[in-house]
Scaffold this motif. Structure first.
Motif, PDB file in Angstrom:
ATOM      1  N   GLY A 103      -4.663 -35.975  10.919  1.00 51.90           N
ATOM      2  CA  GLY A 103      -3.885 -36.136   9.702  1.00 51.90           C
ATOM      3  C   GLY A 103      -2.829 -35.072   9.518  1.00 51.90           C
ATOM      4  O   GLY A 103      -2.352 -34.449  10.477  1.00 51.90           O
ATOM      5  N   TYR A 104      -2.471 -34.828   8.257  1.00 53.98           N
ATOM      6  CA  TYR A 104      -1.363 -33.942   7.914  1.00 53.98           C
ATOM      7  C   TYR A 104      -1.796 -32.723   7.100  1.00 53.98           C
ATOM      8  O   TYR A 104      -1.087 -31.721   7.077  1.00 53.98           O
ATOM      9  N   LEU A 111       6.816 -28.776  13.677  1.00 53.20           N
ATOM     10  CA  LEU A 111       6.938 -29.368  15.010  1.00 53.20           C
ATOM     11  C   LEU A 111       5.624 -29.306  15.773  1.00 53.20           C
ATOM     12  O   LEU A 111       5.268 -30.249  16.488  1.00 53.20           O
ATOM     13  N   VAL A 112       4.885 -28.213  15.624  1.00 54.48           N
ATOM     14  CA  VAL A 112       3.613 -28.071  16.346  1.00 54.48           C
ATOM     15  C   VAL A 112       2.637 -29.170  15.930  1.00 54.48           C
ATOM     16  O   VAL A 112       1.996 -29.803  16.769  1.00 54.48           O
ATOM     17  N   LEU A 118       0.901 -36.339  18.129  1.00 55.56           N
ATOM     18  CA  LEU A 118       1.425 -37.262  19.145  1.00 55.56           C
ATOM     19  C   LEU A 118       0.566 -37.226  20.395  1.00 55.56           C
ATOM     20  O   LEU A 118       0.249 -38.276  20.983  1.00 55.56           O
ATOM     21  N   ASP A 119       0.161 -36.026  20.830  1.00 51.63           N
ATOM     22  CA  ASP A 119      -0.654 -35.906  22.035  1.00 51.63           C
ATOM     23  C   ASP A 119      -2.028 -36.539  21.842  1.00 51.63           C
ATOM     24  O   ASP A 119      -2.539 -37.230  22.726  1.00 51.63           O
ATOM     25  N   SER A 120      -2.632 -36.326  20.673  1.00 56.56           N
ATOM     26  CA  SER A 120      -3.937 -36.920  20.394  1.00 56.56           C
ATOM     27  C   SER A 120      -3.849 -38.442  20.350  1.00 56.56           C
ATOM     28  O   SER A 120      -4.695 -39.146  20.925  1.00 56.56           O
TER      29      SER A 120
END
Length: 389
Positions: A103-104, A111-112, A118-120
């Protein structure tokens, strides 16, 4: 001799330039010689850059593509799976635990955070669809904790989680998607309380918390036990019992039966009498067996005579997490087949360890930076040494 003229011999010159003598000033490179030296240095740097880029491309190719296909060669499907693929009497399943799309609120910002999410997401999607294409299941089951922050998310964030979940785990129309709620979806762990609003939001966007889903000759019974840390809403046993019609019954829950309140677990087992049960929550693979009569006796619940005579046993399988973000090295899915007689075969498909690949990236960057520093230091030292002669 007196008055004789003495001729001094001039020092010999080297064919290609002046011969350095003791006491002479250091020789400075001519413009042409300096240009030649710089050219050789640029060639060395260019060779280093090309090598670093080539190795970097190979590292990315391995980490982002090859590692998944190499890992796929180790997957072992249940015995006889390939022969049963077109058999309508056999149910083929992919069972997943705790994908917990990131989540957020708890993730790093900026950016991190965007990169880590995105990678997950990409890891979940890549591994799932490789397995989906191989298995071609009749149903895919997710045993709760679909989102990492679903219980605390705002409506805007929740809508984004829903979109991402269906995008990551897209299944064909002919494949049934069975979704359960976990404590990260509707609350129930620690101070994160279960509320009616959270349960309704999950049901609106995903699926009912308690229901029976029929797949060929198997009834999958979804029960909302959620968590051992808070009292869960009552399971509507009467309504679910009226929906049972298949010869094989499989119980689905987010938490394991031995983590639930004893009387709740005993009541559910005594009412539904499932042959098998699947759960998740603890992010690891385990197996357990429950004698239904014995469990009901321990809980102080009455049971009919026929149940005592049958001595029914429920085999429970705890499914590992399919997300590398859960902090465990063992990541995978369960692949299951159940035939018309209720015989089950299963195997765990273990996934590549993403953190190993990420560590390879870190090591590569460190080596490249150190090599670049050494390269520049050597070239600078060589240039300084050459200008002295």
């Amino acid at each position: 001799m007196d008055g004789a003229h003495v001729t001094r011999r001039r020092p010999l010159r080297a064919p290609n330039g002046p011969m350095p003598l003791r006491g002479d000033k250091p020789h400075r490179l001519s413009p042409s010689e300096g240009a030649s030296l710089k050219g050789r240095q640029c060639c060395r740097l260019l060779t280093f850059h090309r090598t670093a880029v080539l190795v970097g491309v190979l590292v990315v190719l391995y980490n982002e593509v090859l590692v998944y296909y190499i890992n796929k060669t180790s997957w072992k499907l249940p015995p006889g799976f390939s022969q049963s693929r077109n058999d309508d009497k056999i149910v083929r399943l992919i069972i997943a635990g705790d994908p917990q799309i990131q989540g957020y609120q708890y993730e790093v910002g900026g950016l991190v955070g965007w990169v880590t999410r995105l990678d997950s997401d990409r890891y979940l999607s890549k591994t799932f669809h490789l397995l989906l294409d191989l298995v071609q299941p009749d149903a895919v089951i997710f045993l709760g904790d679909l989102e990492d922050e679903g219980s605390v998310a705002s409506d805007v964030e929740y809508s984004d989680y829903v979109r991402r979940f269906y995008q990551i785990f897209h299944v064909p129309a002919e494949t049934k998607l069975i979704l359960l709620a976990g404590d990260n979806d509707i609350g129930g762990e620690g101070a994160d309380m279960i509320t009616q609003e959270k349960m309704q939001r999950f049901e609106k966007n995903f699926a009912p918390l308690n229901e029976v889903v029929r797949v060929k000759n198997v009834d999958f019974i979804k029960v909302n036990l959620v968590t051992p840390f808070q009292k869960s809403p009552a399971v509507p046993q009467t309504r679910l019992m009226s929906q049972l019609s298949a010869p094989v019954r499989v119980l689905l829950s987010h938490v394991t039966l031995n983590s639930a309140v004893l009387q709740t677990a005993a009541t559910i087992l005594g009412s539904f009498r499932p042959q098998y049960a699947f759960s998740a929550h603890f992010h690891k693979y385990e197996r357990a067996a429950y004698n239904i009569t014995r469990i009901m006796r321990y809980a102080g619940l009455p049971y009919p005579a026929d149940l005592a005579r049958q001595q029914l046993v429920t085999q429970e399988f705890q499914v590992p997490t399919c997300s590398y973000r859960m902090g465990t090295a063992e990541i995978g899915y369960m692949v299951v087949t159940i035939d018309h007689a209720g015989e089950m075969s299963s195997s765990v498909v273990w996934l590549p360890r993403r953190y190993v690949s990420l560590c390879v990236y870190v090591v590569y960057l460190i080596v490249v930076v150190l090599a670049w520093i050494v390269q520049r230091a050597c070239l600078s030292s060589r240039r300084h040494h050459t200008t002295q002669y």
